[in-house]
Motif scaffolding. Structure first.
Motif, short mmCIF file in Angstrom:
data_model
loop_
_atom_site.label_atom_id
_atom_site.label_comp_id
_atom_site.label_asym_id
_atom_site.label_seq_id
_atom_site.Cartn_x
_atom_site.Cartn_y
_atom_site.Cartn_z
N LEU A 36 -72.67 0.10 9.80
CA LEU A 36 -74.18 0.42 9.29
C LEU A 36 -73.85 0.43 7.83
O LEU A 36 -75.23 0.39 7.03
CB LEU A 36 -74.81 1.61 9.76
N THR A 37 -73.06 0.93 7.26
CA THR A 37 -73.03 1.17 5.72
C THR A 37 -72.15 0.22 4.84
O THR A 37 -72.38 -0.03 3.82
CB THR A 37 -72.57 2.53 5.50
N GLU A 38 -71.05 -0.26 5.38
CA GLU A 38 -70.27 -1.24 4.92
C GLU A 38 -69.39 -2.19 6.11
O GLU A 38 -69.49 -1.73 7.23
CB GLU A 38 -69.23 -0.67 3.96
N ALA A 39 -68.69 -3.14 5.80
CA ALA A 39 -67.71 -3.68 6.75
C ALA A 39 -66.51 -2.76 6.92
O ALA A 39 -66.05 -2.03 6.13
CB ALA A 39 -67.25 -4.95 5.96
N PRO A 40 -66.24 -2.55 8.24
CA PRO A 40 -65.56 -1.31 8.71
C PRO A 40 -64.06 -1.74 7.71
O PRO A 40 -63.51 -2.86 8.06
CB PRO A 40 -65.42 -1.66 9.92
N GLY A 41 -63.67 -0.85 7.09
CA GLY A 41 -62.31 -1.05 6.43
C GLY A 41 -62.63 -1.62 4.85
O GLY A 41 -61.74 -1.66 4.20
N GLU A 42 -63.82 -2.02 4.46
CA GLU A 42 -63.90 -2.60 3.30
C GLU A 42 -63.75 -1.59 2.20
O GLU A 42 -63.06 -1.93 1.09
CB GLU A 42 -65.53 -2.67 3.23
N LYS A 43 -64.03 -0.15 2.14
CA LYS A 43 -63.77 0.75 1.15
C LYS A 43 -62.33 0.83 0.72
O LYS A 43 -61.88 0.62 -0.50
CB LYS A 43 -64.29 2.11 1.50
N LEU A 44 -61.43 1.03 1.89
CA LEU A 44 -60.05 0.76 1.87
C LEU A 44 -59.50 -0.55 1.11
O LEU A 44 -58.91 -0.03 0.20
CB LEU A 44 -59.33 1.11 2.90
N HIS A 45 -60.08 -1.60 1.61
CA HIS A 45 -59.49 -2.71 1.14
C HIS A 45 -59.97 -2.87 -0.28
O HIS A 45 -59.20 -3.68 -1.06
CB HIS A 45 -59.93 -3.72 1.86
N ARG A 46 -61.12 -2.65 -0.72
CA ARG A 46 -61.66 -2.73 -1.95
C ARG A 46 -60.86 -1.96 -2.97
O ARG A 46 -60.69 -2.28 -4.05
CB ARG A 46 -63.15 -2.40 -2.16
N GLU A 47 -60.66 -0.69 -2.62
CA GLU A 47 -59.70 0.31 -3.49
C GLU A 47 -58.36 -0.23 -3.74
O GLU A 47 -57.81 -0.39 -4.89
CB GLU A 47 -59.64 1.59 -2.90
#
Length: 176
Positions: A139-150
């Motif tokens: 609902l907020t991002e692709a699952p795991g996107e924050k980790l992969h983006r960092e």
């Protein structure tokens, strides 16, 4: 290749193969399941994919709950007793809660492979919790996107630091 799921065994930002696309220009983003590398610039149908993942994971969780309801009704019809029924319901509830938490935490940091292997049975029993965690994260991002983006941004910064230190062609350097 990873033995378990057939995906490349590379982390975000790795450029391990010389001559591979993206290796000369710096690190490559790690693809996410269902999203590929569209999470980097939110292109190639990224919003539609997020909606699809959210709807799909919620529908899969609903079907899973329906299957669990049929299993519960089977236990009631078998007349095995209230104690075993309570144990089964409690087991699925606790395993689902633990699977939700484990899956949710896996979106913000890489899970330990040994711990992941030891929890495989628990995660299989609590599959409804994992599906719900996938739904809420999508609902907020692709699952795991924050980790992969960092990881990808850190790899890009490391690459930029290494590339900016080099000046000129070292083979043309004058000898003294």
């Amino acid at each position: 290749m990873s033995d378990e799921n057939g995906t490349p065994d590379t982390r975000a930002g790795s450029a391990d193969t010389p001559g591979a696309p993206g290796s000369a220009g710096g690190p490559r983003p790690e693809p996410l399941r269902f999203f590929g590398t569209s999470w980097v610039h939110h292109d190639q149908g990224y919003p539609a994919r997020r909606v699809g993942v959210a709807v799909g994971s919620l529908a899969a969780a609903a079907v899973a709950c329906l299957v669990l309801r049929f299993a519960y009704q089977g236990l009631r019809i078998a007349g095995i007793g209230g104690f075993v029924t309570v144990l089964m319901v409690g087991m699925f509830a606790v395993c689902s809660a633990l699977a939700f938490r484990h899956t949710w935490n896996g979106f913000s940091r890489r899970p330990d492979p040994e711990r992941q292997a030891s929890l495989r049975g628990l995660l299989a029993i609590g599959f409804v919790g994992s599906l719900l965690a996938y739904f809420f994260r999508s609902l907020t991002e692709a699952p795991g996107e924050k980790l992969h983006r960092e990881e990808y941004e850190a790899a890009r910064q490391r690459h930029h630091k290494r590339a900016s230190r080099r000046t000129g062609n070292p083979s043309k350097k004058r000898r003294r």
